[in-house]
Structure formats: C-alpha cells, structure tokens
Design a protein around this motif. Structure first.
Motif, PDB file in Angstrom:
ATOM      1  N   HIS A  72       4.139  11.812  -4.604  1.00 44.02           N
ATOM      2  CA  HIS A  72       4.535  10.541  -3.998  1.00 44.02           C
ATOM      3  C   HIS A  72       4.876  10.719  -2.522  1.00 44.02           C
ATOM      4  CE1 HIS A  72       4.704   8.821  -7.978  1.00 44.02           C
ATOM      5  NE2 HIS A  72       5.562   9.743  -8.360  1.00 44.02           N
ATOM      6  N   HIS A  73       4.589   9.673  -1.730  1.00 44.12           N
ATOM      7  CA  HIS A  73       5.016   9.638  -0.334  1.00 44.12           C
ATOM      8  C   HIS A  73       6.540   9.577  -0.284  1.00 44.12           C
ATOM      9  CE1 HIS A  73       0.880   7.984  -0.016  1.00 44.12           C
ATOM     10  NE2 HIS A  73       0.870   8.734   1.073  1.00 44.12           N
ATOM     11  N   GLY A  74       7.104   9.908   0.862  1.00 41.02           N
ATOM     12  CA  GLY A  74       8.554   9.898   1.003  1.00 41.02           C
ATOM     13  C   GLY A  74       9.172   8.525   1.019  1.00 41.02           C
ATOM     14  N   ALA A  75       8.569   7.602   1.712  1.00 38.00           N
ATOM     15  CA  ALA A  75       9.179   6.278   1.870  1.00 38.00           C
ATOM     16  C   ALA A  75       8.926   5.412   0.649  1.00 38.00           C
ATOM     17  CB  ALA A  75       8.626   5.595   3.112  1.00 38.00           C
ATOM     18  N   SER A  76       9.835   4.488   0.438  1.00 40.68           N
ATOM     19  CA  SER A  76       9.651   3.481  -0.606  1.00 40.68           C
ATOM     20  C   SER A  76      10.453   2.260  -0.199  1.00 40.68           C
ATOM     21  CB  SER A  76      10.092   4.009  -1.969  1.00 40.68           C
ATOM     22  OG  SER A  76      11.471   4.265  -1.963  1.00 40.68           O
ATOM     23  N   TYR A  77      10.328   1.184  -0.961  1.00 36.10           N
ATOM     24  CA  TYR A  77      11.061  -0.034  -0.643  1.00 36.10           C
ATOM     25  C   TYR A  77      12.554   0.146  -0.870  1.00 36.10           C
ATOM     26  CZ  TYR A  77       6.491  -2.156  -0.414  1.00 36.10           C
ATOM     27  OH  TYR A  77       5.209  -2.452  -0.076  1.00 36.10           O
ATOM     28  N   VAL A  78      12.902   1.052  -1.744  1.00 32.98           N
ATOM     29  CA  VAL A  78      14.291   1.389  -2.028  1.00 32.98           C
ATOM     30  C   VAL A  78      14.467   2.845  -1.605  1.00 32.98           C
ATOM     31  CG1 VAL A  78      16.000   1.647  -3.875  1.00 32.98           C
ATOM     32  CG2 VAL A  78      14.299  -0.167  -4.007  1.00 32.98           C
ATOM     33  N   PRO A  79      15.496   3.181  -0.813  1.00 32.68           N
ATOM     34  CA  PRO A  79      15.632   4.561  -0.321  1.00 32.68           C
ATOM     35  C   PRO A  79      15.601   5.627  -1.429  1.00 32.68           C
ATOM     36  CG  PRO A  79      17.215   3.132   0.755  1.00 32.68           C
ATOM     37  CD  PRO A  79      16.544   2.306  -0.308  1.00 32.68           C
ATOM     38  N   LYS A  80      16.278   5.358  -2.539  1.00 29.62           N
ATOM     39  CA  LYS A  80      16.288   6.280  -3.672  1.00 29.62           C
ATOM     40  C   LYS A  80      16.078   5.473  -4.954  1.00 29.62           C
ATOM     41  CE  LYS A  80      19.212   9.863  -3.614  1.00 29.62           C
ATOM     42  NZ  LYS A  80      20.498  10.594  -3.547  1.00 29.62           N
ATOM     43  N   PRO A  81      14.804   5.258  -5.353  1.00 32.12           N
ATOM     44  CA  PRO A  81      14.569   4.500  -6.585  1.00 32.12           C
ATOM     45  C   PRO A  81      15.213   5.195  -7.783  1.00 32.12           C
ATOM     46  CG  PRO A  81      12.526   4.827  -5.368  1.00 32.12           C
ATOM     47  CD  PRO A  81      13.567   5.672  -4.703  1.00 32.12           C
ATOM     48  N   VAL A  82      15.613   4.411  -8.763  1.00 33.86           N
ATOM     49  CA  VAL A  82      16.251   4.964  -9.954  1.00 33.86           C
ATOM     50  C   VAL A  82      15.185   5.568 -10.858  1.00 33.86           C
ATOM     51  CG1 VAL A  82      17.573   4.404 -12.034  1.00 33.86           C
ATOM     52  CG2 VAL A  82      18.187   3.368  -9.851  1.00 33.86           C
ATOM     53  N   ASN A  83      15.434   6.799 -11.274  1.00 36.58           N
ATOM     54  CA  ASN A  83      14.587   7.474 -12.246  1.00 36.58           C
ATOM     55  C   ASN A  83      14.943   6.894 -13.614  1.00 36.58           C
ATOM     56  OD1 ASN A  83      13.501   9.192 -14.184  1.00 36.58           O
ATOM     57  ND2 ASN A  83      14.040  11.054 -13.096  1.00 36.58           N
ATOM     58  N   ALA A  84      14.013   6.174 -14.230  1.00 36.26           N
ATOM     59  CA  ALA A  84      14.282   5.518 -15.513  1.00 36.26           C
ATOM     60  C   ALA A  84      14.558   6.514 -16.635  1.00 36.26           C
ATOM     61  CB  ALA A  84      13.108   4.626 -15.890  1.00 36.26           C
ATOM     62  N   VAL A  85      14.085   7.755 -16.502  1.00 42.79           N
ATOM     63  CA  VAL A  85      14.318   8.765 -17.533  1.00 42.79           C
ATOM     64  C   VAL A  85      15.754   9.281 -17.470  1.00 42.79           C
ATOM     65  CG1 VAL A  85      13.626  11.043 -18.400  1.00 42.79           C
ATOM     66  CG2 VAL A  85      11.886   9.436 -17.580  1.00 42.79           C
ATOM     67  N   SER A  86      16.225   9.607 -16.242  1.00 41.80           N
ATOM     68  CA  SER A  86      17.571  10.183 -16.091  1.00 41.80           C
ATOM     69  C   SER A  86      18.630   9.138 -15.750  1.00 41.80           C
ATOM     70  CB  SER A  86      17.564  11.255 -14.994  1.00 41.80           C
ATOM     71  OG  SER A  86      17.370  10.650 -13.724  1.00 41.80           O
ATOM     72  N   GLY A  87      18.194   7.985 -15.244  1.00 40.88           N
ATOM     73  CA  GLY A  87      19.134   6.954 -14.819  1.00 40.88           C
ATOM     74  C   GLY A  87      19.729   7.213 -13.446  1.00 40.88           C
ATOM     75  N   GLN A  88      19.262   8.254 -12.759  1.00 40.95           N
ATOM     76  CA  GLN A  88      19.796   8.640 -11.452  1.00 40.95           C
ATOM     77  C   GLN A  88      18.883   8.168 -10.314  1.00 40.95           C
ATOM     78  OE1 GLN A  88      22.843  10.181 -11.160  1.00 40.95           O
ATOM     79  NE2 GLN A  88      22.846   9.771 -13.353  1.00 40.95           N
ATOM     80  N   PRO A  89      19.472   7.729  -9.185  1.00 44.51           N
ATOM     81  CA  PRO A  89      18.637   7.427  -8.009  1.00 44.51           C
ATOM     82  C   PRO A  89      18.128   8.740  -7.405  1.00 44.51           C
ATOM     83  CG  PRO A  89      20.965   6.939  -7.565  1.00 44.51           C
ATOM     84  CD  PRO A  89      20.876   7.413  -8.979  1.00 44.51           C
ATOM     85  N   GLU A  90      16.830   8.795  -7.116  1.00 48.50           N
ATOM     86  CA  GLU A  90      16.211  10.032  -6.602  1.00 48.50           C
ATOM     87  C   GLU A  90      15.185   9.703  -5.521  1.00 48.50           C
ATOM     88  OE1 GLU A  90      16.319  12.428 -10.881  1.00 48.50           O
ATOM     89  OE2 GLU A  90      14.436  11.598 -10.166  1.00 48.50           O
ATOM     90  N   PHE A  91      15.076  10.604  -4.532  1.00 45.85           N
ATOM     91  CA  PHE A  91      14.028  10.472  -3.533  1.00 45.85           C
ATOM     92  C   PHE A  91      12.681  10.642  -4.219  1.00 45.85           C
ATOM     93  CE2 PHE A  91      17.559  12.048  -0.795  1.00 45.85           C
ATOM     94  CZ  PHE A  91      17.662  10.928   0.007  1.00 45.85           C
ATOM     95  N   ASN A  92      11.644   9.973  -3.688  1.00 45.79           N
ATOM     96  CA  ASN A  92      10.299  10.119  -4.245  1.00 45.79           C
ATOM     97  C   ASN A  92       9.903  11.587  -4.271  1.00 45.79           C
ATOM     98  OD1 ASN A  92      10.034   7.385  -4.565  1.00 45.79           O
ATOM     99  ND2 ASN A  92       8.580   7.100  -2.900  1.00 45.79           N
ATOM    100  N   GLY A  93       9.235  11.994  -5.335  1.00 41.46           N
ATOM    101  CA  GLY A  93       8.822  13.391  -5.471  1.00 41.46           C
ATOM    102  C   GLY A  93       7.535  13.508  -6.252  1.00 41.46           C
TER     103      GLY A  93
END
Length: 169
Positions: A72-93
C-alpha cells in the motif's frame, strides 16, 4: 484527359484518414456513472483491503492455499486507518489476503508500514519466496521482502500468514 495514377497515393492517404477517423468515432471514452465494461473477464470476488490503496500485489501458493500480499501507498484519506482484524489504527503497509476461493477472499492480516506520504510511507513493494528455495533459507519459512516506506527494506516470515513475524529491517 486526367492522369489518375498521380492521384493514387493521395487518394490512398485520404482513404486511410477517413478509415482512422471513422474508427476513432466508434471508440467512446467511458463516463463516470457508466456501467463497467469487461471483455473476456468477469468479477468473481472482492475485498476492500480495509480501504487502503493497492500497489504491486503478489500471489504465492502456500501449501494448498493461495495468499495475496498487497503493498500500500503511505497516504490515505485517514492518517491511520483502523485495522479491522486487530481493531488498531495503523499506517498503510501490507495486506495479507487468502484468495484460494476467489469468490470469497479472506483478509488475514495487515502489517503496518512506515509513516509518511504517498511515496515516503507505506510498504508498496512485495516479493515472496519459499525458504527451501534459498541456499541458506529456513526450509519451513516463507519470506516476504517489502519496502518500509523510503527508510528501509524488511524481511518477514509469513509461513503462518495470519501471524507474520519480522526477521530484520
């Protein structure tokens, strides 16, 4: 009397221009809102990748499954989208998706990438290989090589694609 042989190259050129213009008028650009077009293809399944941009997916056969590793690219509409698996906000990876059944792809894991913008963050590039194919590799490992933004490269063991393990950065 007119010499038509002198006109032949010109007439052929005019005919070619007419054919090209006629062909171009048959080609129409798709407009926003038009239904999708497909030739010799059909959509069989879909995964939204947690609404993260997709770049350089790699599909690798692991045992009896096919696993897609999607950078994934670094930028997104949300700075740290929530990882639906872990429930944690994470940078794109990197998204890890089981695509064995293409009609029902299953999101397995997200490996966070580096903080940063479109080209300086994320983890855009992915490459996969089995450890048994490397001279000094662990024969039980499946290695994921990926970028870590513009900072580094990382090697992960993804033999268990649900629980990737960082080896080195």
């Amino acid at each position: 009397m007119t010499n038509f042989s002198a006109w032949k190259p010109c007439a052929t050129g005019v005919g070619l221009v007419v054919v090209v213009i006629a062909s171009m008028s048959a080609i129409q650009a798709q407009k926003i809102g038009d239904p999708p077009d497909a030739v010799n293809m059909r959509l069989v399944g879909f995964n939204d990748l947690q609404v993260r941009s997709a770049y350089q997916p790699t599909i690798h056969k692991q045992g009896d499954r096919y696993i897609a590793y999607v950078g994934h690219h670094g930028a997104s509409y949300v700075p740290k989208p929530v990882n639906a698996v872990s429930g944690q906000p994470e940078f794109n990876g990197t998204s890890v998706v089981d695509v064995t059944d293409p009609a029902q792809p299953r999101y397995l894991a997200h490996i966070p990438g580096a903080e940063g913008g479109p080209e300086s963050g994320g983890a855009q590039m992915t490459r996969i290989c089995d450890g048994k194919s490397l001279p000094k590799g662990d024969p039980n490992a499946v290695y994921l090589l990926r970028t870590f933004g513009g900072q580094a490269h990382e090697i992960w063991n993804v033999a268990d694609p649900v629980n990737p393990k960082l080896i080195t950065r």
